[in-house]
Enzyme design. Structure first.
Site, PDB file in Angstrom:
ATOM      1  N   SER A 125      13.746   9.308   4.275  1.00  0.00           N
ATOM      2  CA  SER A 125      14.284   7.961   4.420  1.00  0.00           C
ATOM      3  C   SER A 125      15.097   7.911   5.700  1.00  0.00           C
ATOM      4  O   SER A 125      15.713   8.907   6.091  1.00  0.00           O
ATOM      5  CB  SER A 125      15.181   7.653   3.220  1.00  0.00           C
ATOM      6  OG  SER A 125      16.175   6.714   3.564  1.00  0.00           O
TER       7      SER A 125
ATOM      8  N   LYS B  50     -20.737  -6.321   5.268  1.00  0.00           N
ATOM      9  CA  LYS B  50     -20.435  -5.053   5.932  1.00  0.00           C
ATOM     10  C   LYS B  50     -18.946  -4.714   5.991  1.00  0.00           C
ATOM     11  O   LYS B  50     -18.543  -3.605   5.654  1.00  0.00           O
ATOM     12  CB  LYS B  50     -21.067  -5.038   7.327  1.00  0.00           C
ATOM     13  CG  LYS B  50     -22.575  -4.748   7.245  1.00  0.00           C
ATOM     14  CD  LYS B  50     -23.274  -4.915   8.559  1.00  0.00           C
ATOM     15  CE  LYS B  50     -23.584  -6.357   8.889  1.00  0.00           C
ATOM     16  NZ  LYS B  50     -24.458  -7.049   7.892  1.00  0.00           N
TER      17      LYS B  50
ATOM     18  N   TYR C  96     -32.511 -14.495   2.974  1.00  0.00           N
ATOM     19  CA  TYR C  96     -31.346 -14.177   3.799  1.00  0.00           C
ATOM     20  C   TYR C  96     -30.549 -15.430   4.152  1.00  0.00           C
ATOM     21  O   TYR C  96     -31.106 -16.484   4.442  1.00  0.00           O
ATOM     22  CB  TYR C  96     -31.775 -13.472   5.101  1.00  0.00           C
ATOM     23  CG  TYR C  96     -30.595 -13.149   6.004  1.00  0.00           C
ATOM     24  CD1 TYR C  96     -29.853 -11.987   5.819  1.00  0.00           C
ATOM     25  CD2 TYR C  96     -30.200 -14.028   7.016  1.00  0.00           C
ATOM     26  CE1 TYR C  96     -28.755 -11.710   6.620  1.00  0.00           C
ATOM     27  CE2 TYR C  96     -29.103 -13.751   7.822  1.00  0.00           C
ATOM     28  CZ  TYR C  96     -28.388 -12.591   7.620  1.00  0.00           C
ATOM     29  OH  TYR C  96     -27.296 -12.316   8.405  1.00  0.00           O
TER      30      TYR C  96
ATOM     31  N   GLN D 273     -23.784 -11.477   6.161  1.00  0.00           N
ATOM     32  CA  GLN D 273     -23.170 -10.655   7.206  1.00  0.00           C
ATOM     33  C   GLN D 273     -21.767 -10.190   6.780  1.00  0.00           C
ATOM     34  O   GLN D 273     -21.264  -9.198   7.280  1.00  0.00           O
ATOM     35  CB  GLN D 273     -23.091 -11.466   8.513  1.00  0.00           C
ATOM     36  CG  GLN D 273     -22.489 -10.724   9.685  1.00  0.00           C
ATOM     37  CD  GLN D 273     -22.738 -11.437  11.003  1.00  0.00           C
ATOM     38  OE1 GLN D 273     -23.841 -11.431  11.520  1.00  0.00           O
ATOM     39  NE2 GLN D 273     -21.714 -12.077  11.534  1.00  0.00           N
TER      40      GLN D 273
ATOM     41  N   SER E 176     -21.395  -9.966  14.997  1.00  0.00           N
ATOM     42  CA  SER E 176     -20.971  -8.946  14.038  1.00  0.00           C
ATOM     43  C   SER E 176     -20.815  -7.579  14.691  1.00  0.00           C
ATOM     44  O   SER E 176     -20.599  -6.583  14.010  1.00  0.00           O
ATOM     45  CB  SER E 176     -21.988  -8.863  12.887  1.00  0.00           C
ATOM     46  OG  SER E 176     -23.295  -8.665  13.391  1.00  0.00           O
TER      47      SER E 176
ATOM     48  N   ASN F 146      10.253  11.411  -0.317  1.00  0.00           N
ATOM     49  CA  ASN F 146       9.464  10.381  -1.005  1.00  0.00           C
ATOM     50  C   ASN F 146       7.977  10.728  -1.105  1.00  0.00           C
ATOM     51  O   ASN F 146       7.403  11.273  -0.165  1.00  0.00           O
ATOM     52  CB  ASN F 146       9.612   9.041  -0.279  1.00  0.00           C
ATOM     53  CG  ASN F 146      11.037   8.515  -0.325  1.00  0.00           C
ATOM     54  OD1 ASN F 146      11.772   8.779  -1.284  1.00  0.00           O
ATOM     55  ND2 ASN F 146      11.441   7.817   0.709  1.00  0.00           N
TER      56      ASN F 146
ATOM     57  N   LYS G   6      16.694  11.925   0.562  1.00  0.00           N
ATOM     58  CA  LYS G   6      15.417  11.463   0.010  1.00  0.00           C
ATOM     59  C   LYS G   6      14.215  12.290   0.453  1.00  0.00           C
ATOM     60  O   LYS G   6      14.114  12.742   1.589  1.00  0.00           O
ATOM     61  CB  LYS G   6      15.162  10.000   0.410  1.00  0.00           C
ATOM     62  CG  LYS G   6      16.033   8.999  -0.305  1.00  0.00           C
ATOM     63  CD  LYS G   6      15.848   8.956  -1.821  1.00  0.00           C
ATOM     64  CE  LYS G   6      14.621   8.216  -2.239  1.00  0.00           C
ATOM     65  NZ  LYS G   6      14.659   6.786  -1.994  1.00  0.00           N
TER      66      LYS G   6
ATOM     67  N   THR H 167       2.227   9.458 -25.003  1.00  0.00           N
ATOM     68  CA  THR H 167       1.607   8.155 -25.250  1.00  0.00           C
ATOM     69  C   THR H 167       2.754   7.162 -25.134  1.00  0.00           C
ATOM     70  O   THR H 167       3.902   7.495 -25.471  1.00  0.00           O
ATOM     71  CB  THR H 167       0.978   8.041 -26.658  1.00  0.00           C
ATOM     72  OG1 THR H 167       2.018   8.180 -27.623  1.00  0.00           O
ATOM     73  CG2 THR H 167      -0.075   9.114 -26.904  1.00  0.00           C
ATOM     74  N   HIS H 168       2.456   5.979 -24.627  1.00  0.00           N
ATOM     75  CA  HIS H 168       3.512   4.964 -24.393  1.00  0.00           C
ATOM     76  C   HIS H 168       4.617   5.503 -23.481  1.00  0.00           C
ATOM     77  O   HIS H 168       5.762   5.055 -23.568  1.00  0.00           O
ATOM     78  CB  HIS H 168       4.138   4.475 -25.708  1.00  0.00           C
ATOM     79  CG  HIS H 168       3.137   4.156 -26.776  1.00  0.00           C
ATOM     80  ND1 HIS H 168       2.565   2.920 -26.917  1.00  0.00           N
ATOM     81  CD2 HIS H 168       2.574   4.945 -27.727  1.00  0.00           C
ATOM     82  CE1 HIS H 168       1.708   2.935 -27.926  1.00  0.00           C
ATOM     83  NE2 HIS H 168       1.684   4.165 -28.434  1.00  0.00           N
TER      84      HIS H 168
ATOM     85  N   GLU I 260       2.124   6.749  -3.257  1.00  0.00           N
ATOM     86  CA  GLU I 260       2.395   5.307  -3.350  1.00  0.00           C
ATOM     87  C   GLU I 260       1.375   4.496  -2.555  1.00  0.00           C
ATOM     88  O   GLU I 260       0.917   3.435  -2.988  1.00  0.00           O
ATOM     89  CB  GLU I 260       3.815   5.009  -2.860  1.00  0.00           C
ATOM     90  CG  GLU I 260       4.866   5.531  -3.823  1.00  0.00           C
ATOM     91  CD  GLU I 260       6.282   5.468  -3.253  1.00  0.00           C
ATOM     92  OE1 GLU I 260       6.583   4.574  -2.451  1.00  0.00           O
ATOM     93  OE2 GLU I 260       7.088   6.340  -3.619  1.00  0.00           O
TER      94      GLU I 260
HETATM   95  N1  ARG Z   1     -25.830  -9.552  12.018  1.00  0.00           N
HETATM   96  C1  ARG Z   1     -26.698  -9.990  10.992  1.00  0.00           C
HETATM   97  C2  ARG Z   1     -26.169  -9.521   9.637  1.00  0.00           C
HETATM   98  O1  ARG Z   1     -25.421  -8.622   9.626  1.00  0.00           O
HETATM   99  C3  ARG Z   1     -28.069  -9.455  11.213  1.00  0.00           C
HETATM  100  C4  ARG Z   1     -29.148 -10.268  10.595  1.00  0.00           C
HETATM  101  C5  ARG Z   1     -29.325 -11.516  11.366  1.00  0.00           C
HETATM  102  N2  ARG Z   1     -30.343 -12.341  10.824  1.00  0.00           N
HETATM  103  C6  ARG Z   1     -30.413 -13.655  11.030  1.00  0.00           C
HETATM  104  N3  ARG Z   1     -31.370 -14.278  10.472  1.00  0.00           N
HETATM  105  N4  ARG Z   1     -29.523 -14.274  11.755  1.00  0.00           N
HETATM  106  O2  ARG Z   1     -26.495 -10.054   8.611  1.00  0.00           O
END
Ligand code: ARG
Length: 456
Positions: free
Chosen positions: A277, A325, A317, A322, A23, A285, A283, A155-156, A290
């Site tokens: 454009s 993130k 967990y 993972q 990760s 824009n 143009k 409205t509308h 957008e």
């Molecule tokens: N890279 C992992 C995550 O973002 C860290 C935690 C890892 N834990 C594990 N038991 N493998 O979730």
């Protein structure tokens, strides 16, 4: 880079496994939070006598050096490491030897990552709040300037009743102020320290969780170790709050796009915040608006990703987590990027008051006021409504407006009409008289601006 969990494995990890499992490409952005969390943990380990004070001090200064070396560019993060936690601990051990290996006492990457995300999102949330406040500030300035600029309210998407441009802008300020409060609210529930939950079942070491929480500026500690490591509600809450930010920016963008068209021409964007454009020389824009409208989909997608990742995993967990993130970081990055461009676009746009006024003069937006005039003369509203409807139909037939329709035509529909009706349907008056709390008259716009500025 070597894994932290070598002991029981006889074979080297396949490259494919590491590529898939790692990760670091997206969690390396948490390096500062990871190191600060480790500094707090090591400080507590020393203070509680779990490791020697002198070793704790060495670990803390080693971590501080790593932090400053990464910041200065002297140390590059190894993108083959499994994650940022592995990288920092590996680097610390490379620098300190045996002492470095004591850092992970009474800790798991599970509570470590739960901590790092909270610390990271706390900063991200503050940044977004700052940007939202800036936009609200810009809206307040513009609304103040245009507290008496008349425009048609819709409205509308049909012209409906007269409002002020300042009032229209402050509607968006109201939405954004709610967004700010939603993010602040989510922050409160997030700002609880999970460190000490261990892998899932806490720890047998006599750790001082409150001390770590205090060192890191948390308001408290999580009360259940299983929940401590497996809660990502705060990611979902924030993604939801950010999705609403995008709903609001996207609606605003839609209006900017319409207002820029020749059909409306209510505003003109600054050259620096619009695009051309490659084929059509005429143009100009509204690409920023957008793109903001388009990017809302990414953030809604991030919210859906998070909900889906979390919905089926047993405690505690699981590696699925993972996936949290990239989704939540993307949501924050997208919102920040949108606000960076959107705010100056609004700040620099030219408001074409005359065109708004012109549009307000058409479309019978004072018809309700005409009916209200008859109500003032004693007619029940429903009858007044009907008479005015007849007048509007007459105007459409004759190509006139309520302002230009002769008095004898009015009288033919209802003999309660007199000369005063022209004053009653004057748009400036119609707006000035809309003074109930929350209505668009200039004083109310200024009141909203004042209240919003106080909230900022
Ligand atoms: N890279 C992992 C995550 O973002 C860290 C935690 C890892 N834990 C594990 N038991 N493998 O979730």
């Amino acid at each position: 880079m070597a894994q932290l969990w070598k002991g029981r494995f006889k074979k080297e990890l396949a490259k494919e496994t590491n590529d898939f499992n790692s990760s670091i490409t997206f969690d390396s952005r948490m390096y500062e939070q990871d190191i600060k969390g480790s500094i707090a943990h090591a400080t507590m380990l020393g203070a509680s006598g779990i490791i020697d004070k002198s070793e704790s001090e060495k670990i803390v200064s080693g971590l501080e050096e790593i932090l400053s070396d990464i910041k200065s560019g002297k140390l590059e993060i190894d993108m083959t490491a499994e994650d940022i936690h592995t990288f920092v601990e590996g680097e610390l051990t490379a620098r300190l030897g045996q002492t470095g290996k004591r850092l992970h006492t009474a800790r798991s990457r599970n509570d470590q990552v739960a901590l790092d995300i909270r610390l990271t999102l706390r900063d991200e949330a503050d940044e977004v709040i700052k940007k939202l406040k800036k936009l609200v500030g810009v809206l307040c300035d513009k609304a103040e300037e245009h507290c008496d600029t008349i425009m048609p309210g819709y409205t509308h998407l049909q012209r409906a009743q007269p409002i002020t441009f300042g009032h229209h802008l402050m509607a968006y300020a109201s939405m954004l102020l709610r967004d700010i409060s939603r993010i602040e609210d989510a922050k409160k529930r997030m700002n609880i320290c999970p460190l000490g939950s261990g892998a899932l079942a806490g720890t047998t070491y006599p750790i001082d969780r409150k001390k770590v929480a205090d060192l890191l500026g948390f308001d408290g500690i999580t009360s259940n170790s299983l929940d401590g490591v497996s809660d990502r509600d705060f990611c979902i809450e924030l993604a939801s709050a950010l999705s609403l930010v995008m709903v609001h920016l996207s609606r605003f963008s839609e209006e900017i796009i319409m207002w820029c068209s020749w059909e409306f021409k209510f505003v003109e964007l600054d050259d620096a915040f619009s695009t051309g454009s490659s084929i059509m020389p005429q143009k100009k824009n509204p690409d920023i608006a957008e793109l903001v409208r388009g990017k809302s989909g990414r953030v809604f997608g991030d919210l859906t990703t998070l909900l889906t990742v979390m919905k089926g995993i047993a405690l505690a967990y699981n590696k699925d987590m993972q996936e949290d993130k990239e989704a939540i970081f993307d949501a924050f990055d997208t919102v920040k990027m949108c606000l960076n461009a959107f705010t100056p676009m609004i700040e620099t746009m030219t408001v074409l008051k005359e065109n708004m006024r012109h549009a307000a003069a058409k479309g019978f937006i004072n018809a309700t006021d005409c009916a209200d005039y008859l109500v003032g003369k004693g007619l029940p509203f429903r009858d007044a409504y009907k008479c005015t409807g007849e007048l509007v139909a007459l105007c459409i037939d004759k190509g006139l407006t309520l302002e230009t329709l002769p008095l004898d035509e009015y009288k033919a529909v209802c003999d309660l009409f007199d000369d005063e009706v022209y004053k009653a349907i004057n748009l400036e008056k119609c707006v000035r008289d809309r003074k109930a709390d929350g209505s668009p008259c200039p004083e109310n716009v200024l009141k909203q601006v004042k209240a919003a500025r106080e909230m900022l």
